[in-house]
Design a protein around this motif. Sequence first.
Motif, mmCIF file in Angstrom:
data_model
loop_
_atom_site.group_PDB
_atom_site.id
_atom_site.type_symbol
_atom_site.label_atom_id
_atom_site.label_comp_id
_atom_site.label_asym_id
_atom_site.label_seq_id
_atom_site.Cartn_x
_atom_site.Cartn_y
_atom_site.Cartn_z
ATOM 1 N N ALA A 1 5.153 10.562 -7.120
ATOM 2 C CA ALA A 1 4.090 9.588 -7.538
ATOM 3 C C ALA A 1 4.751 8.262 -8.047
ATOM 4 O O ALA A 1 5.156 9.163 -9.096
ATOM 5 C CB ALA A 1 3.526 10.879 -8.265
ATOM 6 N N LYS A 2 4.253 7.769 -7.557
ATOM 7 C CA LYS A 2 5.571 6.191 -7.624
ATOM 8 C C LYS A 2 4.763 6.012 -9.653
ATOM 9 O O LYS A 2 3.515 5.854 -9.726
ATOM 10 C CB LYS A 2 5.711 4.889 -7.052
ATOM 11 C CG LYS A 2 6.210 4.968 -6.322
ATOM 12 C CD LYS A 2 5.774 4.182 -5.274
ATOM 13 C CE LYS A 2 6.312 4.325 -3.695
ATOM 14 N NZ LYS A 2 5.320 3.854 -2.531
ATOM 15 N N THR A 3 5.546 6.054 -10.667
ATOM 16 C CA THR A 3 5.186 5.730 -12.081
ATOM 17 C C THR A 3 6.080 4.279 -12.077
ATOM 18 O O THR A 3 6.572 3.663 -11.249
ATOM 19 C CB THR A 3 5.958 6.592 -13.236
ATOM 20 O OG1 THR A 3 7.566 6.288 -12.713
ATOM 21 C CG2 THR A 3 5.732 8.245 -12.770
ATOM 22 N N SER A 4 4.669 3.267 -12.474
ATOM 23 C CA SER A 4 4.530 2.519 -12.721
ATOM 24 C C SER A 4 4.417 1.010 -13.951
ATOM 25 O O SER A 4 3.109 1.840 -14.587
ATOM 26 C CB SER A 4 4.031 2.044 -11.696
ATOM 27 O OG SER A 4 3.760 -0.223 -12.177
ATOM 28 N N LYS A 5 5.334 0.535 -14.561
ATOM 29 C CA LYS A 5 4.258 -0.075 -15.778
ATOM 30 C C LYS A 5 3.431 -1.081 -15.665
ATOM 31 O O LYS A 5 2.852 -1.625 -16.417
ATOM 32 C CB LYS A 5 5.903 -0.754 -16.426
ATOM 33 C CG LYS A 5 6.885 0.129 -17.246
ATOM 34 C CD LYS A 5 7.531 0.310 -18.292
ATOM 35 C CE LYS A 5 9.122 0.968 -18.557
ATOM 36 N NZ LYS A 5 8.748 2.001 -19.095
ATOM 37 N N THR A 6 3.467 -1.539 -13.968
ATOM 38 C CA THR A 6 2.306 -2.479 -13.487
ATOM 39 C C THR A 6 1.128 -1.409 -13.418
ATOM 40 O O THR A 6 1.433 -1.150 -12.540
ATOM 41 C CB THR A 6 2.645 -2.920 -12.735
ATOM 42 O OG1 THR A 6 4.096 -3.527 -12.839
ATOM 43 C CG2 THR A 6 1.984 -4.695 -12.447
ATOM 44 N N PRO A 7 0.026 -1.512 -13.911
ATOM 45 C CA PRO A 7 -1.203 -0.730 -13.610
ATOM 46 C C PRO A 7 -1.656 -1.511 -12.253
ATOM 47 O O PRO A 7 -1.805 -2.217 -11.679
ATOM 48 C CB PRO A 7 -2.470 -0.550 -14.874
ATOM 49 C CG PRO A 7 -1.748 -1.826 -15.574
ATOM 50 C CD PRO A 7 0.292 -1.961 -15.122
ATOM 51 N N GLY A 8 -1.996 -0.381 -11.490
ATOM 52 C CA GLY A 8 -3.532 -0.902 -10.266
ATOM 53 C C GLY A 8 -2.893 -0.475 -8.976
ATOM 54 O O GLY A 8 -3.457 -1.547 -8.355
ATOM 55 N N ARG A 9 -1.832 -0.741 -9.584
ATOM 56 C CA ARG A 9 -0.875 -0.329 -7.814
ATOM 57 C C ARG A 9 -1.332 0.754 -6.697
ATOM 58 O O ARG A 9 -1.493 -0.147 -4.953
ATOM 59 C CB ARG A 9 0.680 -0.593 -7.966
ATOM 60 C CG ARG A 9 1.646 -1.449 -8.528
ATOM 61 C CD ARG A 9 2.518 -1.551 -7.532
ATOM 62 N NE ARG A 9 2.971 -3.177 -8.450
ATOM 63 C CZ ARG A 9 3.965 -2.880 -9.195
ATOM 64 N NH1 ARG A 9 4.771 -1.817 -8.804
ATOM 65 N NH2 ARG A 9 4.818 -4.026 -9.345
ATOM 66 N N THR A 10 -1.665 1.287 -7.172
ATOM 67 C CA THR A 10 -2.085 2.363 -5.938
ATOM 68 C C THR A 10 -3.493 2.494 -5.652
ATOM 69 O O THR A 10 -4.986 2.235 -6.768
ATOM 70 C CB THR A 10 -2.404 4.296 -6.072
ATOM 71 O OG1 THR A 10 -1.808 3.611 -7.975
ATOM 72 C CG2 THR A 10 -0.277 4.228 -6.339
ATOM 73 N N ARG A 11 -4.152 2.047 -4.013
ATOM 74 C CA ARG A 11 -5.258 1.955 -4.641
ATOM 75 C C ARG A 11 -5.121 2.602 -2.889
ATOM 76 O O ARG A 11 -6.767 2.909 -2.743
ATOM 77 C CB ARG A 11 -5.417 0.734 -3.643
ATOM 78 C CG ARG A 11 -4.705 -1.098 -4.451
ATOM 79 C CD ARG A 11 -5.839 -1.147 -4.429
ATOM 80 N NE ARG A 11 -5.595 -2.256 -5.615
ATOM 81 C CZ ARG A 11 -5.300 -3.609 -6.258
ATOM 82 N NH1 ARG A 11 -4.861 -4.513 -5.175
ATOM 83 N NH2 ARG A 11 -4.544 -3.907 -7.001
ATOM 84 N N LEU A 12 -4.694 3.637 -2.315
ATOM 85 C CA LEU A 12 -4.742 4.977 -1.474
ATOM 86 C C LEU A 12 -5.281 6.070 -2.316
ATOM 87 O O LEU A 12 -5.275 6.324 -3.017
ATOM 88 C CB LEU A 12 -4.042 4.619 -0.585
ATOM 89 C CG LEU A 12 -3.601 3.469 -0.378
ATOM 90 C CD1 LEU A 12 -2.927 3.620 0.794
ATOM 91 C CD2 LEU A 12 -4.416 3.087 0.286
ATOM 92 N N LEU A 13 -6.070 7.316 -1.019
ATOM 93 C CA LEU A 13 -5.927 8.282 -1.661
ATOM 94 C C LEU A 13 -4.265 8.939 -1.679
ATOM 95 O O LEU A 13 -4.142 8.389 -0.606
ATOM 96 C CB LEU A 13 -7.038 8.968 -0.776
ATOM 97 C CG LEU A 13 -8.121 8.759 -0.816
ATOM 98 C CD1 LEU A 13 -9.430 9.225 0.141
ATOM 99 C CD2 LEU A 13 -9.149 8.752 -2.504
ATOM 100 N N ASN A 14 -3.698 9.561 -2.228
ATOM 101 C CA ASN A 14 -2.270 9.536 -2.259
ATOM 102 C C ASN A 14 -2.411 11.843 -1.559
ATOM 103 O O ASN A 14 -2.782 11.998 -2.875
ATOM 104 C CB ASN A 14 -0.891 9.177 -2.861
ATOM 105 C CG ASN A 14 -1.072 8.078 -2.705
ATOM 106 O OD1 ASN A 14 -1.031 7.616 -1.715
ATOM 107 N ND2 ASN A 14 -1.543 7.687 -3.534
ATOM 108 N N PHE A 15 -2.047 12.153 -0.754
ATOM 109 C CA PHE A 15 -1.705 13.702 -0.896
ATOM 110 C C PHE A 15 -0.389 14.054 -0.220
ATOM 111 O O PHE A 15 0.599 13.341 0.310
ATOM 112 C CB PHE A 15 -2.562 14.013 0.593
ATOM 113 C CG PHE A 15 -4.054 13.693 1.075
ATOM 114 C CD1 PHE A 15 -4.909 13.222 0.127
ATOM 115 C CD2 PHE A 15 -4.547 15.097 1.369
ATOM 116 C CE1 PHE A 15 -5.960 12.851 0.052
ATOM 117 C CE2 PHE A 15 -5.922 15.211 0.912
ATOM 118 C CZ PHE A 15 -6.767 13.691 0.665
#
Length: 192
Positions: free
Chosen positions: A49-63
């Motif tokens: 799962a991509k971790t990121s210091k910039t919040p809010g990037r993931t906008r999708l349902l990731n399976f």
Amino acid sequence: MPLNAVFYRSYADARKIPSDNRSQIAFAGRSNVGKSSLLNRIVGQKRLAKTSKTPGRTRLLNFFLINDKYYFVDLPGYGYAKASESDKRQWGKLVNDYLEGSESLKGLCFLLDCRRDPNEDDLTMLEWLQSGKINFVIVLTKADKLSRSNLMKKSREIEKIFDVKPIPFSSVSGIGKKELMRWIEGVVSNPV
Ligand SMILES: Nc1nc2c(ncn2[C@@H]2O[C@H](COP(=O)(O)OP(=O)(O)O)[C@@H](O)[C@H]2O)c(=O)[nH]1
Ligand SMILES: [Mg+2]
């Protein structure tokens, strides 16, 4: 036993998710709570799962497909302050459609940062969870950031309010991983 975890697919539309009979375990919480780090830690892969210091990037349902047997579903994090109103609405609809619509959703891990108080979005989610439609567990993330006594204190506070004993978890130290995995395995081996 290490989990075999592979990215499966992302969905922008909750009606398009897999309709096979594999159970789904979802992970939810506000942006930056440590969701991607937790997923990576429990599957033992640094960058699944991509971790990121910039919040809010993931906008999708990731399976993610786990042991070819069930899915982990990484829900988009909410409460990203800089998101536009239309993004927030879209987020709400996607998550709501998924939670209300998925027949294979068997359990949900709800993440709270151990150093913060639940905000309005957290409370909305917890209220929905307490309606009893699905099995859920509260995970207190970033447990390495608190002393043992403060962590216990926080844990008792949460238990008192929500009537659920939370699992303290740290993706840095690995504390809580076994307990969380036991909960997940219990749900997938005995889905209700
Ligand atoms: N100290 C500490 N930092 C963490 C932990 N989990 C996540 N973080 C940090 O918190 C930030 C957000 O983590 P991320 O997993 O991307 O959060 P997400 O937005 O919920 O997916 C990153 O800077 C992580 O390195 C943890 O258990 N302990
Ligand atoms: Mg993330």
